[in-house]
Design a protein around this motif. Structure first.
Motif, PDB file in Angstrom:
ATOM      1  N   TRP A  16       0.824  -1.205   0.000  1.00  0.00           N
ATOM      2  CA  TRP A  16       0.000   0.000   0.000  1.00  0.00           C
ATOM      3  C   TRP A  16       0.864   1.263   0.000  1.00  0.00           C
ATOM      4  CZ3 TRP A  16      -3.846  -1.692   4.423  1.00  0.00           C
ATOM      5  CH2 TRP A  16      -4.633  -2.764   3.949  1.00  0.00           C
ATOM      6  N   TYR A  19       2.019   1.760  -3.505  1.00  0.00           N
ATOM      7  CA  TYR A  19       0.936   2.317  -4.306  1.00  0.00           C
ATOM      8  C   TYR A  19       0.763   3.808  -4.014  1.00  0.00           C
ATOM      9  CZ  TYR A  19      -0.653  -2.431  -5.526  1.00  0.00           C
ATOM     10  OH  TYR A  19      -0.749  -3.715  -6.009  1.00  0.00           O
ATOM     11  N   LEU A  20       0.789   4.166  -2.736  1.00  0.00           N
ATOM     12  CA  LEU A  20       0.614   5.556  -2.344  1.00  0.00           C
ATOM     13  C   LEU A  20       1.716   6.426  -2.946  1.00  0.00           C
ATOM     14  CD1 LEU A  20      -0.656   7.826  -0.675  1.00  0.00           C
ATOM     15  CD2 LEU A  20       0.692   7.042   1.303  1.00  0.00           C
ATOM     16  N   HIS A  55      -7.149   8.427  -5.676  1.00  0.00           N
ATOM     17  CA  HIS A  55      -6.540   7.117  -5.438  1.00  0.00           C
ATOM     18  C   HIS A  55      -5.580   7.198  -4.248  1.00  0.00           C
ATOM     19  CE1 HIS A  55      -7.212   5.928  -9.943  1.00  0.00           C
ATOM     20  NE2 HIS A  55      -8.327   6.210  -9.292  1.00  0.00           N
ATOM     21  N   GLU A  56      -4.855   8.308  -4.183  1.00  0.00           N
ATOM     22  CA  GLU A  56      -3.922   8.517  -3.069  1.00  0.00           C
ATOM     23  C   GLU A  56      -4.660   8.481  -1.730  1.00  0.00           C
ATOM     24  OE1 GLU A  56      -1.546  12.396  -1.365  1.00  0.00           O
ATOM     25  OE2 GLU A  56      -1.810  12.208  -3.544  1.00  0.00           O
ATOM     26  N   HIS A  58      -7.366   6.898  -1.043  1.00  0.00           N
ATOM     27  CA  HIS A  58      -7.801   5.522  -0.756  1.00  0.00           C
ATOM     28  C   HIS A  58      -6.719   4.779   0.011  1.00  0.00           C
ATOM     29  CE1 HIS A  58      -9.568   1.524  -1.525  1.00  0.00           C
ATOM     30  NE2 HIS A  58      -8.327   1.138  -1.813  1.00  0.00           N
ATOM     31  N   TRP A  59      -5.493   4.888  -0.449  1.00  0.00           N
ATOM     32  CA  TRP A  59      -4.401   4.166   0.216  1.00  0.00           C
ATOM     33  C   TRP A  59      -4.069   4.799   1.558  1.00  0.00           C
ATOM     34  CZ3 TRP A  59      -4.525  -0.193  -1.794  1.00  0.00           C
ATOM     35  CH2 TRP A  59      -4.663  -0.392  -3.171  1.00  0.00           C
ATOM     36  N   TYR A 105      -3.829  -2.716 -10.274  1.00  0.00           N
ATOM     37  CA  TYR A 105      -5.067  -2.651  -9.509  1.00  0.00           C
ATOM     38  C   TYR A 105      -6.096  -3.707  -9.921  1.00  0.00           C
ATOM     39  CZ  TYR A 105      -3.489   1.840  -7.645  1.00  0.00           C
ATOM     40  OH  TYR A 105      -2.792   2.831  -6.999  1.00  0.00           O
ATOM     41  N   ASP A 110      -7.372  -5.233  -2.797  1.00  0.00           N
ATOM     42  CA  ASP A 110      -7.337  -4.072  -1.909  1.00  0.00           C
ATOM     43  C   ASP A 110      -7.648  -2.778  -2.657  1.00  0.00           C
ATOM     44  OD1 ASP A 110      -6.668  -5.585   0.338  1.00  0.00           O
ATOM     45  OD2 ASP A 110      -4.546  -5.569  -0.216  1.00  0.00           O
ATOM     46  N   ALA A 111      -7.550  -2.814  -3.979  1.00  0.00           N
ATOM     47  CA  ALA A 111      -7.919  -1.655  -4.802  1.00  0.00           C
ATOM     48  C   ALA A 111      -9.362  -1.824  -5.241  1.00  0.00           C
ATOM     49  CB  ALA A 111      -6.998  -1.555  -6.019  1.00  0.00           C
TER      50      ALA A 111
END
Length: 367
Positions: A16, A19-20, A55-56, A58-59, A105, A110-111
């Motif tokens: 995560w 991803y972030l 999206h940022e 979300h993580w 994703y 998790d996405a």
């Protein structure tokens, strides 16, 4: 009673965070590109940046307290941000297109499904922006790449073929210089004739103004002007409207969009000729592009090297150049730059290997 979310595993936290970091970097890339754009393109890029911010978040919400520790983004995102900050060219959009297309994703639970769908749409949005840039430089870029590649491959093949026969270094250098000039002049002549012929064909196809002089004396009941415009591809109604306008009759109940607009027509014709370019400009560009590639194989011989070391160094220099040009083509086309570079390398060195083998064969038979 509210059910507490399960504690994330260390592997999830690492993923995560990655991803972030990537989302933060991608948003920064789009904002950097937007700072150098105006109008519609700027609005589109800022819209992409806003989506990356969602999206940022979300993580961040999944990470909670673990979001405070910073993680470096992937090397590709880091390079993208550097290029966007210092160049902001179509190359950045081409790389961003590949990055969006490789989003993980879709296979990560998790996405959210919405995020996965966003990434697919983002790829198409970036593809559209990159296509604009490709279209703007496609003609000149195509001439540069193919001209330089022709020079690289043809002169390397010539130098290796002549060098393999065992002749003196001065003869190899002379053959390389002759190949450079012959190829560059041939390319220039071909481009000159091609562009000049295309312009002449357009001029021959452009309608004349003879209808203006003949219109006052034509028979209204047997209007030959209608045939002129039908021959140019107009419908019966549009041809009748244009003919009536030529003859000074403006009460025709036809398609008003066919009304004459001389200034727009002249502008369109000027732009058409501008897109083609001048014959001398095309010729000089082709000469320079070919020569820039053809000089690389003879550089070792120019600086006094000879024999097998010079041939090997020549092949090495051309190989690096072929990898570079192939990689650039791959970037702009949205394909893998590594694959395109290796393909270009295989083709170029393969052609040179054939002439080298022939040189060894004929050199041995002469000896």
């Amino acid at each position: 009673m509210t059910q507490q979310a399960p504690t994330p595993t260390p592997a999830q936290i690492r993923r995560w965070r990655k991803y972030l970091a990537d989302e933060i970097a991608e948003g920064a890339v789009y904002r950097e590109l937007a700072s150098n754009r105006h109008g519609e393109e700027r609005a589109v890029l800022l819209g992409l940046a806003a989506a990356e911010t969602r999206h940022e978040q979300h993580w961040r919400s999944l990470l909670g307290e673990h979001a405070t520790k910073k993680t470096r983004p992937s090397m590709r995102r880091t390079m993208l941000r550097f290029l966007a900050r210092h160049f902001g060219s179509v190359f950045v959009l081409a790389l961003a297109q590949r990055a969006e297309g490789n989003s993980p994703y879709a296979g990560d639970t998790d996405a959210s499904r919405r995020m996965a769908a966003d990434e697919l749409v983002h790829e198409e949005v970036v593809r559209g922006l990159a296509t604009r840039g490709r279209n703007r430089l496609s003609g000149n870029f195509r001439a540069a790449v193919f001209g330089a590649n022709d020079g690289l491959v043809s002169n390397l093949a010539l130098v290796m073929g002549i060098g393999a026969t065992g002749v003196a270094t001065s003869m190899v250098l002379f053959a390389g210089v002759a190949g450079l000039l012959a190829g560059a002049l041939s390319m220039a002549a071909g481009e000159y004739v091609s562009v000049r012929s295309q312009r002449e064909l357009l001029d021959a196809s452009k309608p004349t103004q003879i209808t203006l002089a003949a219109a006052p004396d034509l028979d209204l009941d047997a209007n030959e002007l209608v045939l002129v415009y039908k021959a140019r591809g107009m419908s019966d109604a549009d041809a009748a409207h244009r003919a009536a306008e030529r003859m000074g009759i403006y009460s025709c109940d036809c398609n008003p969009s066919m009304s004459l607009q001389p200034e727009l027509k002249e502008t369109a014709e000027a732009e058409e000729h501008e897109e083609i370019g001048s014959a001398m400009g095309a010729a000089s560009s082709s000469f320079c592009f070919f020569a820039s590639g053809a000089i690389i194989p003879i550089l070792p011989f120019i600086f006094g090297m000879g024999g097998t070391p010079a041939i090997l160094l020549s092949a090495l220099l051309v190989g690096v150049a072929l990898l570079a040009t192939g990689g650039v083509v791959g970037l702009l086309s949205g394909a893998s730059p590594t694959k395109r570079g290796l393909r270009q390398l295989a083709i170029g060195l393969g052609a040179a290997a054939v002439t080298y083998a022939l040189g060894l064969l004929f050199g041995g038979s002469v000896a």
